[in-house]
Design an enzyme around this catalytic site. Structure first.
Site, PDB file in Angstrom:
ATOM      1  CE  LYS A 180      45.061  44.921  45.884  1.00  0.00           C
ATOM      2  NZ  LYS A 180      45.270  44.226  44.607  1.00  0.00           N
ATOM      3  CE  LYS A 226      37.622  44.735  44.676  1.00  0.00           C
ATOM      4  NZ  LYS A 226      38.218  44.222  43.331  1.00  0.00           N
ATOM      5  CE  LYS A 247      42.226  39.628  38.601  1.00  0.00           C
ATOM      6  NZ  LYS A 247      43.328  40.119  39.184  1.00  0.00           N
TER       7      LYS A 247
HETATM    8  P1  ATP Z   1      42.870  41.478  43.076  1.00  0.00           P
HETATM    9  O1  ATP Z   1      42.057  40.824  44.224  1.00  0.00           O
HETATM   10  O2  ATP Z   1      44.136  40.760  42.385  1.00  0.00           O
HETATM   11  O3  ATP Z   1      43.262  42.980  43.639  1.00  0.00           O
HETATM   12  P2  ATP Z   1      40.515  42.020  41.448  1.00  0.00           P
HETATM   13  O4  ATP Z   1      39.726  40.819  41.571  1.00  0.00           O
HETATM   14  O5  ATP Z   1      40.160  43.378  42.427  1.00  0.00           O
HETATM   15  O6  ATP Z   1      42.041  41.476  41.892  1.00  0.00           O
HETATM   16  P3  ATP Z   1      41.508  43.421  39.169  1.00  0.00           P
HETATM   17  O7  ATP Z   1      42.587  42.914  38.334  1.00  0.00           O
HETATM   18  O8  ATP Z   1      42.184  44.313  39.988  1.00  0.00           O
HETATM   19  O9  ATP Z   1      40.716  42.452  39.900  1.00  0.00           O
HETATM   20  O10 ATP Z   1      40.478  44.143  38.362  1.00  0.00           O
HETATM   21  C1  ATP Z   1      40.064  44.078  36.919  1.00  0.00           C
HETATM   22  C2  ATP Z   1      38.804  44.832  36.549  1.00  0.00           C
HETATM   23  O11 ATP Z   1      37.644  44.165  37.395  1.00  0.00           O
HETATM   24  C3  ATP Z   1      38.698  45.936  37.287  1.00  0.00           C
HETATM   25  O12 ATP Z   1      38.222  46.865  36.304  1.00  0.00           O
HETATM   26  C4  ATP Z   1      38.008  46.094  38.364  1.00  0.00           C
HETATM   27  O13 ATP Z   1      37.260  47.269  38.777  1.00  0.00           O
HETATM   28  C5  ATP Z   1      36.936  44.896  38.054  1.00  0.00           C
HETATM   29  N1  ATP Z   1      36.308  44.373  39.271  1.00  0.00           N
HETATM   30  C6  ATP Z   1      37.322  43.680  40.165  1.00  0.00           C
HETATM   31  N2  ATP Z   1      36.506  43.134  41.180  1.00  0.00           N
HETATM   32  C7  ATP Z   1      35.135  43.320  41.046  1.00  0.00           C
HETATM   33  C8  ATP Z   1      34.022  43.222  41.550  1.00  0.00           C
HETATM   34  N3  ATP Z   1      33.868  42.483  42.681  1.00  0.00           N
HETATM   35  N4  ATP Z   1      32.839  43.687  41.011  1.00  0.00           N
HETATM   36  C9  ATP Z   1      32.964  44.420  39.943  1.00  0.00           C
HETATM   37  N5  ATP Z   1      33.991  44.369  39.232  1.00  0.00           N
HETATM   38  C10 ATP Z   1      35.226  44.305  39.770  1.00  0.00           C
END
Ligand code: ATP
Ligand code: LTN
Length: 333
Positions: A115, A197, A200
Site C-alpha cells: 500500500k 489478488k 476492490k
Molecule cells: P482493498 O482493495 O480496499 O484493500 P480488499 O478487496 O482487499 O480491499 P478487504 O476489505 O481488505 O478487501 O478484505 C475483506 C475480506 O475479504 C478479508 O477477509 C480479505 O482477506 C478478503 N479478501 C479480499 N480480497 C480477496 C480475494 N481476492 N480473494 C479472497 N479473499 C479476499
C-alpha cells in the site's frame, strides 16, 4: 450470547463495494459460521481512513457496506453487525497494543509495503500501525476464530504474537485467536492480471467483479478475462487465468474443479465463460433484490447498527476492564 459459545470476529473496509473475492474468501464463510458461533462482523471504517475520502460519499459507502452484509444473508439477530468507529474501545485498545508491538514487525507487513508503494504521496502513520488496530479489533472480543482470505494471514499472526506477548507479561488477558482460511477460494485473482489478488480498489475496472455489478457487465468482464492460448479448460498452475475462473466456478457451485474440467473438455473458453457468467448472475440476483429491500428500509438498518454497537460495546468493556486492571491503570468502578 450462550455461555461457552466460541467467538468469531471479522471485518471489511468500506471502500468501493464488495467483490466476488471478498464474498468467496470471506463473507460466504461468515454466513456459514453464524449458526455455531457468536459472530461479530464489523465495517472497519477507521481502517479506511488511511486513504482520503469525501465525507458525504464515505457516509454513503459505510451504510452501503452494512446493507451489503445484510444482502449477503448475514442474520442481524444472530450476528453482531456494527461500525468499528461506534465502539471507541477499538482505538483505546489499539493505543495500548501500540506499546506492545515493534516497528521491526510492522515493517515486515507485506500489505504495508504494497500500500505504501501504491500511495507514495500519502504514507501516513495510520497505514503503518493499521495491523495494530486490527489486532485490537480481534483481541477486544476475546475472539477464538477469525475467518479471512489468504492476504490477512500475516496480520493474524501478528495479532497472535501481540496477544501472547501481553499474556506472558501480565497473565491471561486475551484469547489467542486462530485464523480460518478457506481451503479453496482464499485468494481469488484479478481477472486482468491473474498473478495479482482481486481487490476492490483495483484501478482497472475489468480486473474485479463487484456484487453490485449489472448483469451484462459481469458477462463483459468475464469475456475480457485474461486466459491463454491453450484454449483448454484445465485446472493447472500453468494456466493461472483459467485456473482462477475454475476456482470461482467451483466455490460458487460446490462442484469439484476436476469435474468442471471434465465437463468442459473440448468445449473451449467461450462456452465456459458464458456458463460462469450465468452462474454468477443467478447467485448475485437475490443479493441485489435484498440490497434494494434493505435500502428502502433505512430505519430498520439504523436499528441494526445501533443494537450492534450496544452489544459490541458491552463485550468490549469487559475486556478493557481486565486490560486496565492487569496493566495497573486505575479503573473508574
Ligand atoms: P482493498 O482493495 O480496499 O484493500 P480488499 O478487496 O482487499 O480491499 P478487504 O476489505 O481488505 O478487501 O478484505 C475483506 C475480506 O475479504 C478479508 O477477509 C480479505 O482477506 C478478503 N479478501 C479480499 N480480497 C480477496 C480475494 N481476492 N480473494 C479472497 N479473499 C479476499
Ligand atoms: N485488515 C483487513 C480488514 C480488517 C479485519 C479486522 C479482518 C480489519 N480488522 C479484523 C479481520 C479481523 C483487510 O484489509 N482485509
Amino acid at each position: 450470547m450462550e455461555a461457552n459459545q466460541k467467538i468469531i470476529f471479522s471485518g471489511a473496509q468500506p471502500t468501493g463495494s464488495l467483490t466476488i473475492g471478498n464474498y468467496i474468501g470471506a463473507v460466504k464463510n461468515w454466513k456459514a459460521l453464524e449458526e455455531e458461533y457468536q459472530c461479530l462482523y464489523s465495517i472497519v471504517d477507521l481502517h479506511s481512513l488511511t486513504i482520503r475520502h469525501n465525507p458525504e460519499e464515505f457516509r454513503k459507502t459505510c451504510l452501503s457496506f452494512l446493507v451489503q452484509y445484510l444482502a449477503c444473508g448475514l442474520n442481524p439477530e444472530r450476528n453482531i453487525l456494527f461500525f468499528q468507529s461506534q465502539v471507541p474501545q477499538h482505538t483505546e485498545l489499539a493505543w495500548i497494543l501500540n506499546c506492545y508491538s515493534y516497528i521491526g514487525e510492522l515493517n515486515r507487513m507485506t500489505q504495508f509495503k504494497e500500500k505504501s508503494e501504491r500511495h507514495k504521496d500519502n504514507i501516513n502513520t495510520g497505514l503503518f500501525t493499521y495491523p495494530v488496530l486490527q489486532a485490537a479489533d480481534i483481541l477486544l472480543y476475546q475472539t477464538d476464530v477469525v475467518p479471512v482470505g489468504e492476504d490477512q494471514k500475516q496480520h493474524l499472526e501478528l495479532s497472535r504474537d501481540i496477544a501472547i506477548r501481553f499474556n506472558n507479561i501480565y497473565g491471561e488477558t486475551f484469547t489467542v485467536p486462530e485464523h480460518h482460511i478457506p481451503k479453496m477460494g482464499a485468494k481469488i485473482m484479478s481477472l486482468q492480471e491473474p498473478e495479482k489478488k482481486m481487490s476492490k480498489s483495483d484501478e482497472n475496472p475489468y480486473a474485479t467483479i463487484y456484487l453490485m455489478d449489472a448483469e451484462d457487465l459481469i458477462l463483459t468482464k468475464l469475456k475480457k478475462a485474461v486466459t491463454d492460448a491453450e484454449n483448454r479448460v484445465a485446472y493447472s498452475d500453468n494456466q493461472p487465468g483459467i485456473k482462477n475462473l475454475i476456482t470461482i466456478y467451483a466455490t460458487i457451485s460446490g462442484i469439484e474443479p476436476l469435474e468442471i474440467q471434465e465437463k468442459y473438455d473440448g468445449k473451449g473458453y467461450g462456452a465456459f465463460k458464458k456458463d460462469l457468467a450465468e452462474l454468477l448472475i443467478e447467485t448475485i440476483r437475490p443479493f441485489k433484490t435484498r440490497y434494494a429491500e434493505y435500502m428502502a428500509n433505512m430505519d430498520y438498518v439504523t436499528q441494526i447498527y445501533k443494537s450492534g454497537a450496544e452489544r459490541a460495546t458491552a463485550m468490549a468493556e469487559k475486556t478493557m476492564k481486565k486490560v486496565k486492571e492487569n496493566l495497573g491503570l486505575i479503573n473508574l468502578k
